[in-house]
Design a protein around this motif. Structure first.
Motif, short mmCIF file in Angstrom:
data_model
loop_
_atom_site.label_atom_id
_atom_site.label_comp_id
_atom_site.label_asym_id
_atom_site.label_seq_id
_atom_site.Cartn_x
_atom_site.Cartn_y
_atom_site.Cartn_z
N GLN A 23 0.84 -1.20 0.00
CA GLN A 23 0.00 0.00 0.00
C GLN A 23 0.87 1.25 0.00
O GLN A 23 1.92 1.30 0.66
CB GLN A 23 -0.90 0.04 1.23
CG GLN A 23 -2.16 -0.77 1.10
CD GLN A 23 -3.06 -0.54 2.30
OE1 GLN A 23 -2.82 -1.12 3.35
NE2 GLN A 23 -4.05 0.31 2.13
N PHE A 53 -8.40 7.36 -3.81
CA PHE A 53 -7.29 7.24 -2.87
C PHE A 53 -7.67 6.53 -1.57
O PHE A 53 -6.95 6.65 -0.57
CB PHE A 53 -6.70 8.61 -2.57
CG PHE A 53 -6.21 9.35 -3.78
CD1 PHE A 53 -5.36 8.72 -4.70
CD2 PHE A 53 -6.60 10.65 -4.03
CE1 PHE A 53 -4.92 9.38 -5.82
CE2 PHE A 53 -6.16 11.32 -5.16
CZ PHE A 53 -5.32 10.69 -6.05
N ASP A 55 -7.34 3.54 -0.86
CA ASP A 55 -6.35 2.52 -0.52
C ASP A 55 -5.02 3.11 -0.05
O ASP A 55 -4.11 2.38 0.31
CB ASP A 55 -6.11 1.61 -1.72
CG ASP A 55 -5.64 2.36 -2.95
OD1 ASP A 55 -5.91 3.58 -3.05
OD2 ASP A 55 -5.03 1.74 -3.83
N VAL A 56 -4.90 4.42 -0.02
CA VAL A 56 -3.68 5.10 0.44
C VAL A 56 -3.75 5.28 1.95
O VAL A 56 -4.80 5.63 2.50
CB VAL A 56 -3.51 6.46 -0.27
CG1 VAL A 56 -2.29 7.21 0.27
CG2 VAL A 56 -3.42 6.28 -1.77
N ARG A 85 6.38 3.04 -0.34
CA ARG A 85 5.79 1.76 -0.74
C ARG A 85 6.86 0.70 -0.49
O ARG A 85 8.03 0.91 -0.77
CB ARG A 85 5.38 1.77 -2.21
CG ARG A 85 4.65 0.49 -2.61
CD ARG A 85 4.27 0.47 -4.06
NE ARG A 85 3.34 1.48 -4.48
CZ ARG A 85 2.00 1.42 -4.31
NH1 ARG A 85 1.48 0.41 -3.69
NH2 ARG A 85 1.24 2.38 -4.76
N LEU A 105 0.16 11.13 -5.92
CA LEU A 105 -0.65 10.03 -5.40
C LEU A 105 -1.06 9.11 -6.55
O LEU A 105 -0.99 7.89 -6.43
CB LEU A 105 -1.88 10.56 -4.67
CG LEU A 105 -1.60 11.18 -3.30
CD1 LEU A 105 -2.82 11.96 -2.81
CD2 LEU A 105 -1.21 10.11 -2.28
N ARG A 106 -1.48 9.69 -7.65
CA ARG A 106 -1.88 8.87 -8.82
C ARG A 106 -0.69 8.11 -9.39
O ARG A 106 -0.83 6.95 -9.79
CB ARG A 106 -2.50 9.76 -9.89
CG ARG A 106 -3.89 10.21 -9.56
CD ARG A 106 -4.55 10.96 -10.71
NE ARG A 106 -5.86 11.39 -10.30
CZ ARG A 106 -6.25 12.66 -10.31
NH1 ARG A 106 -5.46 13.60 -10.79
NH2 ARG A 106 -7.46 12.98 -9.91
N ARG A 109 0.24 5.18 -6.86
CA ARG A 109 -0.86 4.32 -6.41
C ARG A 109 -0.80 2.95 -6.95
O ARG A 109 -0.45 2.31 -7.68
CB ARG A 109 -2.18 4.95 -6.82
CG ARG A 109 -3.14 5.01 -5.69
CD ARG A 109 -4.42 5.63 -6.08
NE ARG A 109 -5.24 4.57 -6.67
CZ ARG A 109 -5.93 4.71 -7.78
NH1 ARG A 109 -5.95 5.83 -8.41
NH2 ARG A 109 -6.65 3.73 -8.24
#
Length: 109
Positions: A23, A53, A55-56, A85, A105-106, A109
């Motif tokens: 994650q 987001f 799952d972040v 990560r 973030l994108r 991810r």
């Protein structure tokens, strides 16, 4: 919607990295005296509320409250947002590039 957890010790930080596995973790490093503190918090909360987001993992470190984690993470500027990560830092942004928060973030991810 995700929630942001406040990390108060380096041991807690390491445990979060270990438990996150694959994650993505986004960590906001700030301090009460930092003039951009509210901007970082607002941007992170906005990102947390976006369905893409969920799952972040969002964490917050106050560098005055948690004096060991910022040096361990080599945080030299405030505010800083770092992305991890698999227990490894994959990127970071500073106050001059906070507009890139969603893009980072994108990307990771």
């Amino acid at each position: 919607m995700s929630t942001m957890r406040r990390i108060t010790t380096k041991a807690e930080f390491k445990r979060e990295l270990e438990e996150a596995g694959d994650q993505l973790i986004a960590i906001g490093f700030t301090a009460d005296w930092c003039t951009k503190n509210d901007d970082v918090a607002r941007r992170l909360h906005t990102a947390m509320s976006q369905p893409e987001f969920t799952d972040v993992i969002f964490l917050q470190v106050d560098v005055d409250e948690n004096e060991d984690t910022a040096p361990f993470c080599q945080v030299d500027f405030l505010p800083t947002v770092q992305f991890y990560r698999y227990k490894q830092k994959v990127s970071e942004i500073h106050e001059d590039s906070l507009d890139n928060l969603t893009a980072m973030l994108r990307l990771h991810r």
